[in-house]
Design a protein around this motif. Structure first.
Motif, PDB file in Angstrom:
ATOM      1  N   ALA A 172      35.884  46.699  15.457  1.00  0.00           N
ATOM      2  CA  ALA A 172      36.875  45.676  15.786  1.00  0.00           C
ATOM      3  C   ALA A 172      36.991  45.539  17.275  1.00  0.00           C
ATOM      4  O   ALA A 172      36.924  46.513  18.009  1.00  0.00           O
ATOM      5  N   LEU A 173      37.178  44.309  17.727  1.00  0.00           N
ATOM      6  CA  LEU A 173      37.401  44.007  19.143  1.00  0.00           C
ATOM      7  C   LEU A 173      38.899  43.920  19.368  1.00  0.00           C
ATOM      8  O   LEU A 173      39.552  43.024  18.865  1.00  0.00           O
ATOM      9  N   ALA A 174      39.459  44.853  20.121  1.00  0.00           N
ATOM     10  CA  ALA A 174      40.901  44.859  20.365  1.00  0.00           C
ATOM     11  C   ALA A 174      41.209  43.860  21.449  1.00  0.00           C
ATOM     12  O   ALA A 174      40.858  44.051  22.594  1.00  0.00           O
ATOM     13  N   ARG A 187      37.510  38.361  14.883  1.00  0.00           N
ATOM     14  CA  ARG A 187      36.549  37.269  14.980  1.00  0.00           C
ATOM     15  C   ARG A 187      36.415  36.583  13.635  1.00  0.00           C
ATOM     16  O   ARG A 187      36.564  37.210  12.588  1.00  0.00           O
ATOM     17  N   GLU A 188      36.122  35.288  13.684  1.00  0.00           N
ATOM     18  CA  GLU A 188      36.099  34.518  12.451  1.00  0.00           C
ATOM     19  C   GLU A 188      35.253  33.259  12.626  1.00  0.00           C
ATOM     20  O   GLU A 188      34.930  32.853  13.746  1.00  0.00           O
ATOM     21  N   ILE A 189      34.910  32.664  11.509  1.00  0.00           N
ATOM     22  CA  ILE A 189      34.292  31.343  11.473  1.00  0.00           C
ATOM     23  C   ILE A 189      35.249  30.415  10.745  1.00  0.00           C
ATOM     24  O   ILE A 189      35.752  30.745   9.665  1.00  0.00           O
ATOM     25  N   PRO A 215      30.984  38.100  20.181  1.00  0.00           N
ATOM     26  CA  PRO A 215      32.312  38.392  20.717  1.00  0.00           C
ATOM     27  C   PRO A 215      32.511  37.776  22.094  1.00  0.00           C
ATOM     28  O   PRO A 215      31.617  37.799  22.943  1.00  0.00           O
ATOM     29  N   LEU A 216      33.661  37.188  22.264  1.00  0.00           N
ATOM     30  CA  LEU A 216      34.085  36.568  23.518  1.00  0.00           C
ATOM     31  C   LEU A 216      33.439  35.206  23.761  1.00  0.00           C
ATOM     32  O   LEU A 216      33.735  34.564  24.765  1.00  0.00           O
ATOM     33  N   VAL A 217      32.570  34.761  22.854  1.00  0.00           N
ATOM     34  CA  VAL A 217      31.935  33.452  22.994  1.00  0.00           C
ATOM     35  C   VAL A 217      32.282  32.615  21.759  1.00  0.00           C
ATOM     36  O   VAL A 217      31.882  32.950  20.641  1.00  0.00           O
ATOM     37  N   ARG A 218      33.013  31.556  21.975  1.00  0.00           N
ATOM     38  CA  ARG A 218      33.466  30.693  20.876  1.00  0.00           C
ATOM     39  C   ARG A 218      32.700  29.370  20.946  1.00  0.00           C
ATOM     40  O   ARG A 218      32.642  28.739  21.999  1.00  0.00           O
ATOM     41  N   THR A 219      32.139  28.978  19.831  1.00  0.00           N
ATOM     42  CA  THR A 219      31.352  27.749  19.774  1.00  0.00           C
ATOM     43  C   THR A 219      31.905  26.831  18.692  1.00  0.00           C
ATOM     44  O   THR A 219      32.178  27.275  17.569  1.00  0.00           O
ATOM     45  N   ALA A 220      32.074  25.557  19.044  1.00  0.00           N
ATOM     46  CA  ALA A 220      32.513  24.547  18.073  1.00  0.00           C
ATOM     47  C   ALA A 220      31.492  23.417  18.082  1.00  0.00           C
ATOM     48  O   ALA A 220      31.227  22.803  19.115  1.00  0.00           O
TER      49      ALA A 220
END
Length: 878
Positions: free
Chosen positions: A22-24, A465-467, A550-555
């Motif tokens: 898990a990423l805290a 993290r999730e999609i 982690p830390l990179v969000r793509t839409a």
């Protein structure tokens, strides 16, 4: 040696290999970071390593929830700036300017490239020249916030160039409240000074006419025949006389000078509460507001033409105008909430009425004799909007369903819009020309029926993290009807004594008849006075928003839109219109993608790319003349316009270095294919403003925005307990038209026949409406103990083009200049109640309104003093 931050990133990356890790990451931005407690007790077994570095703790929650480049105006922002409506509030946002005090320009792109929505639903417009709703209709008292999204996402309509403005109305409070507010104000150019008025009706101060301006019964019956009202052809002299006698005369024709224009005043009431009903929470909220304000403008108007490379005045007037603006605002909201389910019903009614008396006198090159004339105008403009929306939000575990259905209706009614021209004799005394006068009745109805549904499914990848998979559909049906009827009292061979009568005597019943003055209808035929328009859009979209790394969000997503836009001019007298109905049918696939990288503590990078469109507005397609009261220019549409297609690129770096404080910097680029530009067109001695698709254009710029709080630099007395604020932003935009020697355009004047684009546009010119420099500054303090707040606000926009000049002539320019405002609020207790006192001072520098043409010398198109406005308000909470 690996630095702690780089080590944290490496540990975060290991989540890709070991999904159980898990990423805290702190999600609540409000509390400061706390030191981690390390358990040094011996362990029986080796545990997996978790990352404990805190990233993004200061990033505001709205910016966590969106992957787009966006700005948010909160309730606190609206209170601080004291802006009266949404249009004023948006001038504080980076890269935004307001045109005519009503329409938003985002990054220099005109209102046609931006859209406004209310609680997620589209809105119609009561303005003849725009399909976009004017934002001055929305008072700040009904708003909970405003979202300005500058990068495109597929859940919004494809008509997106500069941005989308989503207005959110206030919702049901958790605690019951009742608030009463009153205010007074004035302007240094208006209040207590001479102004122009006309009587009108007894109830004008309410914003509602008492029936004086209703279309006369005799006229209504004559119009029902479908015939043009002209003596001899369809009606006898006696019938024409009866119709003319039924027109209202003195109350609407006679201009008067009022010695002292009164102060502005207004009030508002808001209340709300909630109650438990069978395990659900029922909420209700209501708002009612009224305001009555005045504005006098005195200045010069003109029109130039090019003579041997030098601008020469074709018309030059001194003018004076007084407007009485009356507004009503009403909001009623109901909500029912039960756990994961919420249903809301929101009803909004907004009405704005403008009563204007105006005169101008001066030189007209086309007038006979000594070319000296005087024009008098009286007008009454009613604009109103009604919107009702039913919306729901439902959660079923990882699945969320949001839906909405809305009906919105706007109306613009301008009865008895009067124009009377006088020639001025050599003795300086004006007299009626006998031909140059008009009385018009115009109506515009605009309706939007819309609905939409959004489904969102969240698939967890780890604890943080999730999609998110999103799909949705939306439908819109926008219909508009517009009609204008114009009449004139005319006579020929009138004696000098007859022509020099006072205006109400000149149009009196005893002066009407054969050989005197007689009513005649001058409404344009061939589809020039009425049209019907419709825009139908069916759309669907799909989008994936994921933090795969982690830390990179793509839409990434795409929207499909199928649209049919039609404008059909029709002849009011049964003839055939020479204009073929305009029909623009297009289907578009509009992709969009953004990437957000939180690569360091409270520091993130956003990248975005998308394809969008811009549609011509109804009025821009309708070949119907319309006199704009703000600019005194005639406008006419061009049925040969086509859609604009845009490619958008964005990048923004965001640093949130402390709670509520930040520094952002971004760059943007847009390619526009066939952008719509406004241009001046000559039809004989009549000057019109029309529209043409330019071949292409590019727009590139950067923006920087920052906000910082700091403690008082001094101690004791006034300085104690105060927190100071500095917020500033700047936007630089460079735009250029791309016009080649082989490019062609399709202007109205050529009836759709291709013309060389170089006859109308110059390669490298700025886009119309685009200011190269925009800047805003806020400086002030807030004191929670003293319950006080003071802010100085500065807004600057460099000059921009409002219309292309005639071929070979310079553009018409507008220079907004620098505006300096001051807002102060102070809370205290009195009579057992919470009281708030507010003081606002607007345009402290007295910046003028300046619209002009310049080449060798300068011709002022519109120039007047706006004055400084002062207001005082009192609000009590119960």
């Amino acid at each position: 040696m690996t630095t702690p931050r780089l080590g944290a990133l490496l540990l975060a990356t290991s989540a890709l290999i070991a999904p159980g890790l898990a990423l805290a990451q702190t999600t609540d931005p409000s509390p400061p970071p706390q030191p981690e407690t390390v358990d040094t007790a011996p362990q029986d077994e080796v545990t997996q390593v978790e990352e404990i570095v805190v990233l993004g703790r200061y990033i505001p929650q709205p910016l966590r929830q969106t992957s787009e480049v966006a700005a948010f105006i909160t309730t606190e922002d609206l209170e601080r700036t004291g802006d009266a409506n949404a249009a004023e509030a948006l001038t504080r946002v980076t890269g935004l300017t307001i045109s005519q005090g009503r329409f938003v320009y985002v990054r220099g792109l005109g209102e046609r490239y931006s859209s406004a929505r209310l609680n997620g639903s589209p809105l119609p417009s009561p303005e003849p020249l725009q399909r976009v709703v004017p934002l001055d209709l929305f008072p700040s008292s009904i708003l909970a916030g405003v979202t300005v999204q500058k990068t495109y996402s597929p859940n919004y309509p494809g008509e997106f160039g500069g941005g989308v403005i989503d207005l959110t109305t206030i919702s049901t409070p958790s605690e019951p409240f009742l608030t009463l507010g009153v205010g007074i104000g004035g302007n240094t150019e208006t209040t207590g000074k001479d102004g122009l008025v006309y009587y009108g009706s007894r109830t004008d101060f309410t914003g509602f006419d008492d029936g004086t301006r209703d279309m006369p019964g005799e006229l209504k019956a004559a119009l029902a025949t479908g015939n043009r009202i002209v003596a001899g052809a369809n009606f006898t002299d006696q019938e024409i006389q009866q119709i003319g006698w039924d027109f209202v005369n003195a109350p609407l024709n006679l201009l008067q000078r009022q010695r002292r224009i009164p102060v502005d005043f207004g009030f508002d009431i808001s209340a709300g509460r909630s109650a438990d009903i069978g395990g659900a929470t029922l909420g209700i909220i209501g708002v009612l507001g009224y305001d009555n304000g005045w504005q006098t403008r005195s200045g010069v108007q003109g029109e130039g033409f090019l003579d041997l490379d030098e601008l020469v005045a074709r018309r030059s007037y001194d003018f004076m105008s007084t407007e009485n603006n009356v507004g009503w605002d009403g909001l009623l909201g109901l909500s029912l909430e039960n756990g994961d389910h919420l249903v809301r019903w929101t009803n909004l009614y907004v009405r704005r009425t403008t009563k204007e008396a105006r005169t101008r006198a001066g030189f007209d090159f086309d007038a006979p004799g000594n070319n000296l004339v005087r024009d008098d105008f009286t007008a009454w403009y009613e604009r109103q909007l009604f919107n009702t929306q039913l919306a729901g939000e439902h959660a079923f575990g990882n699945l969320e369903i949001d839906w909405r259905a809305a009906y919105a209706m706007t109306e613009r009614n301008a009865p008895y819009e009067k124009y009377i021209r006088y020639s001025v004799g050599d003795d300086g005394v004006p007299f009626h020309e006998g031909q140059r006068n008009s009385t018009s009745f115009s109506e515009l109805d605009d309706n939007v029926l819309s609905g939409g549904v959004d489904l969102k499914y969240t698939l967890p990848l780890s604890d943080l993290r999730e999609i998110v998979f999103s799909v949705g559909a939306e439908t819109l049906d926008n219909e508009r009807d517009s009609e204008t009827r114009i009449f004139r009292f005319q006579g020929s061979g009138l004696s000098e004594e007859f022509q020099r009568q006072r205006v109400d005597f000149f149009f009196a019943d005893f002066n009407q008849g054969p050989g005197l003055i007689q009513l005649v209808e001058i409404t344009g035929s061939d589809g020039a006075a009425a049209y019907e328009a419709e825009l139908q859009v069916d759309a669907a979209y799909a989008q994936i928003d994921a933090e795969l790394i982690p830390l990179v969000r793509t839409a990434i997503g795409v929207r499909y839109e199928d649209a049919v836009q039609t404008v059909t001019p029709f002849d009011l007298f049964g003839g055939a219109s020479p204009f073929i109905p305009t029909s623009i049918e297009n289907s578009y696939w509009l992709p969009a993608g953004t990437l957000t990288w939180n690569f360091a503590e409270d520091l993130q990078l956003r990248l975005g790319a998308s394809q969008t469109i811009g549609r011509p507005q109804f009025r821009e397609l309708a070949p119907q003349q319309y006199l704009d009261p703000d600019s005194d220019r005639l406008f006419i549409g061009n049925p040969f316009l086509t859609d604009t297609e845009l490619t958008n690129l964005d990048a923004r770096l965001e640093w949130y270095f402390a709670q509520g404080q930040y520094l952002t910097a971004g760059v943007f680029h847009k390619d526009l294919d066939r952008p719509v530009e406004s241009a001046i067109n000559d039809i004989g001695s009549v000057v019109q403003q029309t529209y043409i698709n330019a071949p292409a254009a590019t727009l590139t710029g950067f923006e920087i925005d920052g906000k910082i709080y700091f403690d008082s630099p001094m101690q004791g007395g006034f300085w104690d307990s105060k927190r100071w604020l500095i917020q500033a932003n700047y936007t630089y935009t460079d735009s250029q038209l791309d016009v080649g020697a082989d490019d062609v355009v399709f202007p109205l004047s050529s009836a759709g026949v291709a013309q060389p684009a170089t006859n109308y546009f110059r390669d490298g010119d700025q886009l119309q409406g685009q200011s190269e420099h925009l800047a805003n500054l806020q400086f002030g303090f807030e004191d929670d103990l003293a319950r006080s707040q003071a802010t100085i606000l500065v807004n600057y926009a460099s000059e921009r083009s409002v219309a292309r000049g005639r071929p070979g002539e310079p553009d018409l320019l507008f220079d907004p200049g620098v505006n300096l405002d001051f807002v102060y609020r102070k809370g205290f207790d009195a009579f057992g109640r919470e009281i708030e006192l507010s003081f606002e001072a607007r345009n402290l520098l007295g910046t003028e309104f300046e619209e002009y043409q310049e080449q060798v010398n300068r011709i002022d198109i519109n120039r007047y003093d706006r004055g400084t406005s002062l207001s005082l308000g009192l609000k009590a909470s119960f």
